[in-house]
Design a protein around this motif. Structure first.
Motif, PDB file in Angstrom:
ATOM      1  N   ASP A 465       0.822  -1.211   0.000  1.00 42.20           N
ATOM      2  CA  ASP A 465       0.000   0.000   0.000  1.00 42.20           C
ATOM      3  C   ASP A 465       0.858   1.263   0.000  1.00 42.20           C
ATOM      4  O   ASP A 465       0.546   2.231  -0.701  1.00 42.20           O
ATOM      5  N   LEU A 466       1.919   1.259   0.790  1.00 39.92           N
ATOM      6  CA  LEU A 466       2.777   2.445   0.863  1.00 39.92           C
ATOM      7  C   LEU A 466       3.528   2.669  -0.442  1.00 39.92           C
ATOM      8  O   LEU A 466       3.740   3.810  -0.866  1.00 39.92           O
ATOM      9  N   LEU A 467       3.926   1.566  -1.095  1.00 37.70           N
ATOM     10  CA  LEU A 467       4.652   1.693  -2.357  1.00 37.70           C
ATOM     11  C   LEU A 467       3.751   2.175  -3.489  1.00 37.70           C
ATOM     12  O   LEU A 467       4.185   2.950  -4.356  1.00 37.70           O
ATOM     13  N   SER A 468       2.498   1.733  -3.484  1.00 37.32           N
ATOM     14  CA  SER A 468       1.629   2.003  -4.630  1.00 37.32           C
ATOM     15  C   SER A 468       0.786   3.267  -4.494  1.00 37.32           C
ATOM     16  O   SER A 468       0.136   3.677  -5.458  1.00 37.32           O
ATOM     17  N   CYS A 469       0.791   3.899  -3.313  1.00 42.90           N
ATOM     18  CA  CYS A 469      -0.083   5.063  -3.144  1.00 42.90           C
ATOM     19  C   CYS A 469       0.426   6.294  -3.888  1.00 42.90           C
ATOM     20  O   CYS A 469      -0.326   7.244  -4.131  1.00 42.90           O
ATOM     21  N   GLY A 470       1.711   6.297  -4.254  1.00 41.29           N
ATOM     22  CA  GLY A 470       2.253   7.418  -5.017  1.00 41.29           C
ATOM     23  C   GLY A 470       2.499   8.676  -4.214  1.00 41.29           C
ATOM     24  O   GLY A 470       2.721   9.750  -4.795  1.00 41.29           O
ATOM     25  N   LEU A 730      -5.891   1.354   3.309  1.00 41.22           N
ATOM     26  CA  LEU A 730      -4.787   2.225   3.727  1.00 41.22           C
ATOM     27  C   LEU A 730      -4.288   3.089   2.576  1.00 41.22           C
ATOM     28  O   LEU A 730      -4.062   4.298   2.739  1.00 41.22           O
ATOM     29  N   LYS A 731      -4.118   2.492   1.416  1.00 42.07           N
ATOM     30  CA  LYS A 731      -3.647   3.244   0.251  1.00 42.07           C
ATOM     31  C   LYS A 731      -4.597   4.407  -0.051  1.00 42.07           C
ATOM     32  O   LYS A 731      -4.164   5.548  -0.258  1.00 42.07           O
ATOM     33  N   TRP A 732      -5.890   4.127  -0.068  1.00 42.24           N
ATOM     34  CA  TRP A 732      -6.891   5.162  -0.357  1.00 42.24           C
ATOM     35  C   TRP A 732      -6.866   6.253   0.699  1.00 42.24           C
ATOM     36  O   TRP A 732      -6.962   7.444   0.376  1.00 42.24           O
ATOM     37  N   ARG A 733      -6.718   5.887   1.958  1.00 39.33           N
ATOM     38  CA  ARG A 733      -6.705   6.885   3.043  1.00 39.33           C
ATOM     39  C   ARG A 733      -5.500   7.812   2.914  1.00 39.33           C
ATOM     40  O   ARG A 733      -5.599   9.023   3.128  1.00 39.33           O
ATOM     41  N   ILE A 734      -4.361   7.241   2.554  1.00 34.68           N
ATOM     42  CA  ILE A 734      -3.156   8.070   2.396  1.00 34.68           C
ATOM     43  C   ILE A 734      -3.332   9.023   1.219  1.00 34.68           C
ATOM     44  O   ILE A 734      -3.014  10.220   1.313  1.00 34.68           O
ATOM     45  N   MET A 735      -3.838   8.521   0.108  1.00 30.97           N
ATOM     46  CA  MET A 735      -4.036   9.371  -1.074  1.00 30.97           C
ATOM     47  C   MET A 735      -5.053  10.470  -0.789  1.00 30.97           C
ATOM     48  O   MET A 735      -4.895  11.612  -1.226  1.00 30.97           O
ATOM     49  N   GLN A 736      -6.097  10.116  -0.040  1.00 34.03           N
ATOM     50  CA  GLN A 736      -7.124  11.101   0.298  1.00 34.03           C
ATOM     51  C   GLN A 736      -6.540  12.208   1.174  1.00 34.03           C
ATOM     52  O   GLN A 736      -6.776  13.402   0.940  1.00 34.03           O
ATOM     53  N   LEU A 737      -5.750  11.828   2.158  1.00 36.63           N
ATOM     54  CA  LEU A 737      -5.145  12.812   3.057  1.00 36.63           C
ATOM     55  C   LEU A 737      -4.124  13.682   2.338  1.00 36.63           C
ATOM     56  O   LEU A 737      -3.947  14.849   2.675  1.00 36.63           O
TER      57      LEU A 737
END
Length: 746
Positions: A465-470, A730-737
């Motif tokens: 998730d951390l690698l793919s969130c960009g 998790l990926k979506w939450r990071i991108m949203q934030l």
């Protein structure tokens, strides 16, 4: 199962913490030992025992008790022995004789129903009579509770736990809502509670049952499959099938649980389809996802402590000292790590991850840098490779088994300028939550791992998730580092990862294949390799040098069967070695073993009390490996020396979480590295035989890989790219934030 009636003669051993008892009993003219979890039993009491006979290496034949019913002594001599046993406070041998002589066969009824008549005995006053009556009543209550529980086929070991949790309220809890057991008592799951519920007449459509079923399906998804949430339709469907109740009842109870915040529901996008789904979380998992996203975003924005400007000069100096030449990818990784608040570095074997860590440490010289990894073996390997002490994340974050929490958190953060974590593929969402809670503002976080390995055993897909969130700086390593180019292990690992067949049995290779078509023959070959051929080739002890990894637990080439064969070959039965039998497993001094479950209460020591370096602590974790150093047959204890030098003493109940580890599953091998790896490839369930499983197994080896089986099974794994989907937002939450959280100045 054997059933027999006997009379208790003597309690040889009893563990008051878990009720494990060694009891000498007599059945007719036969005298033998009965062992197992049972309530306190007095001499002379009559017992109805059910169990199976086992052969103890020291004490001979014993009855391993599965269930027990206790009846009052039936003779005067039996009553006297029972009262003399010390089980009833206020009565010793002389007093017991006086009571039995005076009241005869009616003695126990008098104590229970007319205790005031004890004053008829010379030497017994009012206070002593009251003490005797109270103690006898307490024993009677425990017996009554135990007998009540046994009516519902609850094993004795669980019955003891239940009684100690609820005391005299046992019957009320069990008859009203037995599903409380799942939340209150470790070791009791939904299926056990559901069996009890059916036995006591709880309706299948009870709200208690549906409530517990929803929790069970969600927790099963978290602990078994690694999901962070389940889409509502999937949770409802699974629960309805599990319970056999109408869907509308499940929907109604789920709505009530969401309203009360017993479960959390939120609309999130499905990572694969992009369509919105209603994600249902356990509160702890929901909190972990949200907190990780928020904290990582904050740390990304913080300005870490500045580093030396001559980064490339430091890399040049390291190259000269180590006699190596870094590829531009490796240089970029060092620069990115040195200039970012958060950095992720991923790559396969031989891509220079360890060298990069050493170079980063050089660039950060003078700063407070900590090295950490999820497991003891990984931390030890990191220490040896980098020349600096590395700790497990649990140790770094100061996990307290007593309070069951990490002592390092927002209120007591780590005082660091940089934290470097290796083997990030093993870090689950709960451990990652603990990490981000413990970091202080300005701490540089550098995460290193191989995203193509199997995901963490615990919930989440943190590294992926951390690698793919960009959102965070990422360096992906693909070039094989120069000094590893001749290694067929490294070459074949990359071949497998790229969907190509490995090169087998090349001249001068460190990667071999032994052809065996039948699983039984493959198993025999694996034993021969470990016991005879490879130790000579490697020049070392098989237990420390060789690790057998199996894709599955069952079958001729599964974990269970291979462990039995390997134990027989590498650590055979001997009159000089103590043994301890638990269920179908025989533990022997010198055995290689693994802890299979996190136990935060297990005590450990490191070093000797009279030495400068001596530690005590709590906590043994899933995947910890070691050797059995001593076994005490009388005390029923097993001492294990783990690879990180922790010494742990196991009692009978603790041994449920210890397994032989001559062979372990590929999943359990994550984060570890072994000199030599031997693996069967004989076919099996497609869900298990996947490319990333084979890749993970191969990359666990440092010096040698031997695969035994069929080439077609290897090809099957390489072609099978199936990855079990894990629900994570998790990926979506990071991108949203990343779009809504403002820049935070350090």
């Amino acid at each position: 199962m054997d059933m027999l009636s006997a009379v208790a003669e003597e309690t040889v051993y009893r563990n008051e913490d878990n009720g494990y008892t060694v009891l000498t009993v007599r059945a007719g003219k036969q005298r033998f030992s009965a062992v197992g979890i049972m309530p306190q039993i007095g001499e002379g009491e009559c017992l109805d025992l059910e169990g199976k006979w086992v052969e103890h290496p020291t004490y001979g034949q014993q009855l391993k008790v599965e269930s027990i019913k206790i009846r009052p002594p039936e003779t005067k001599s039996g009553i006297e022995r029972y009262l003399s046993s010390g089980l009833i406070s206020g009565i010793r041998s002389a007093t017991a004789k006086l009571i039995v002589d005076h009241f005869g066969d009616d003695a126990l009824r008098i104590i229970g129903e007319e205790p005031e008549r004890l004053l008829e005995i010379s030497g017994i006053g009012k206070r002593r009579a009251a003490l005797i009556a109270e103690s006898y009543a307490a024993q009677a209550e425990e017996r009554e509770a135990m007998l009540f529980l046994q009516k519902y086929s609850i094993p004795a070991r669980l019955a003891v736990k239940i009684f100690r949790q609820y005391d005299t309220n046992v019957q009320e809890v069990i008859t009203k809502n037995p599903f409380r057991l799942v939340e209150d008592i470790e070791g009791i799951g939904f299926k056990t509670a559901d069996h009890i519920a059916a036995a006591v007449g709880i309706e299948k459509t009870s709200n208690f049952r549906i409530h517990a079923g929803l929790h069970y399906k969600l927790q099963e998804a978290i602990g078994g499959t690694g999901h962070c949430y389940l889409p509502r339709p999937e949770l409802v469907s699974g629960t309805r099938t599990l319970l056999g109740v109408p869907q509308e009842l499940v929907d109604t109870e789920l709505d009530a649980m969401i309203i009360s915040r017993n479960l959390i529901a939120e609309i999130v996008p499905d990572e694969e389809t992009g369509q919105e789904v209603i994600a249902v979380y356990e509160p702890a998992t929901y909190k972990a996802e949200k907190l990780i996203a928020l904290r990582l975003k904050e740390y990304k924005e913080h300005k870490p402590k500045k580093v030396r400007l001559d980064i490339d000069e430091q890399i040049d100096a390291l190259e000269r000292e180590e006699g190596i030449k870094l590829h531009e990818q490796q240089r970029a990784a060092v620069r990115t790590a040195a200039q970012s608040g958060i950095c992720l570095i991923t790559g396969g074997p031989g891509t220079g991850k360890t060298t990069i860590i050493k170079c980063i440490m050089r660039v950060l010289k003078g700063q407070r840098v900590a090295l950490a990894a999820p497991t003891g073996r990984a931390a030890k390997r990191m220490s040896e490779a980098c020349g600096k002490d590395a700790k497990t994340l649990h140790r770094l974050l100061e996990y307290s088994g007593e309070s069951e929490r990490f002592m390092r958190d927002e209120d007591s953060p780590l005082e660091l300028d940089a934290l470097i974590i290796d083997e990030m593929s093993m870090v689950d969402i709960f451990l990652m939550q603990a990490v981000v809670k413990a970091l202080s503002e300005g701490t540089r976080l550098i995460m290193v791992g191989d995203v193509d390995q199997l995901p963490s055993v615990g919930a989440g897909n943190v590294l992926r998730d951390l690698l793919s969130c960009g959102v965070f700086p990422v360096v992906r390593l693909s070039e094989i580092f120069r000094q590893n180019e001749k290694s067929m292990i490294v070459y074949n690992a990359h071949q497998i990862n790229n969907g190509r067949p490995p090169r087998l049995n090349a001249k001068g290779s460190d990667f071999f294949f032994e052809r065996q078509s039948l699983p039984t023959n493959a198993a025999d070959t694996i034993v021969d390799l470990c016991a005879t051929r490879l130790p000579k080739f490697l020049g070392g002890d098989a237990k420390s040098q060789i690790q057998v990894l199996a894709p599955s637990k069952k079958g001729d080439c599964g974990v269970f069967a291979l462990n039995n064969k390997l134990q027989e070959a590498l650590n055979p039965k001997s009159s000089f070695k103590n043994e301890y039998i638990r269920g179908d497993t025989t533990f022997r001094v010198g055995d290689k073993v693994m802890q299979t479950k996190n136990n935060y209460q297990m005590e450990w020591t490191r070093g000797e009390p009279d030495q400068d370096i001596y530690e005590e602590g709590l906590g043994v974790f899933n995947g910890d490996m070691g050797l059995i150093s001593t076994i005490d047959p009388e005390e029923k204890t097993v001492e294990v020396l783990f690879d990180d030098d922790k010494v742990v003493l196991y009692g009978p109940a603790d041994l449920e979480d210890l397994e032989l580890a001559y062979c372990i599953s590929v999943h359990k091998s994550q984060g570890n590295e072994f000199p030599a790896v031997v693996m069967p490839a004989v076919g099996g369930a497609p869900m298990l035989l996947t490319r990333n499983l084979l890749y993970t197994a191969v990359t666990r080896a440092r010096k040698l890989v031997v695969i035994v089986g069929r080439e077609s099974a290897i090809d099957q794994m390489i072609q099978n790219t199936h990855i079990v989907k894990r629900y994570s937002a998790l990926k979506w939450r990071i991108m949203q934030l990343d779009e809504v959280v403002p820049h935070v100045e350090a």
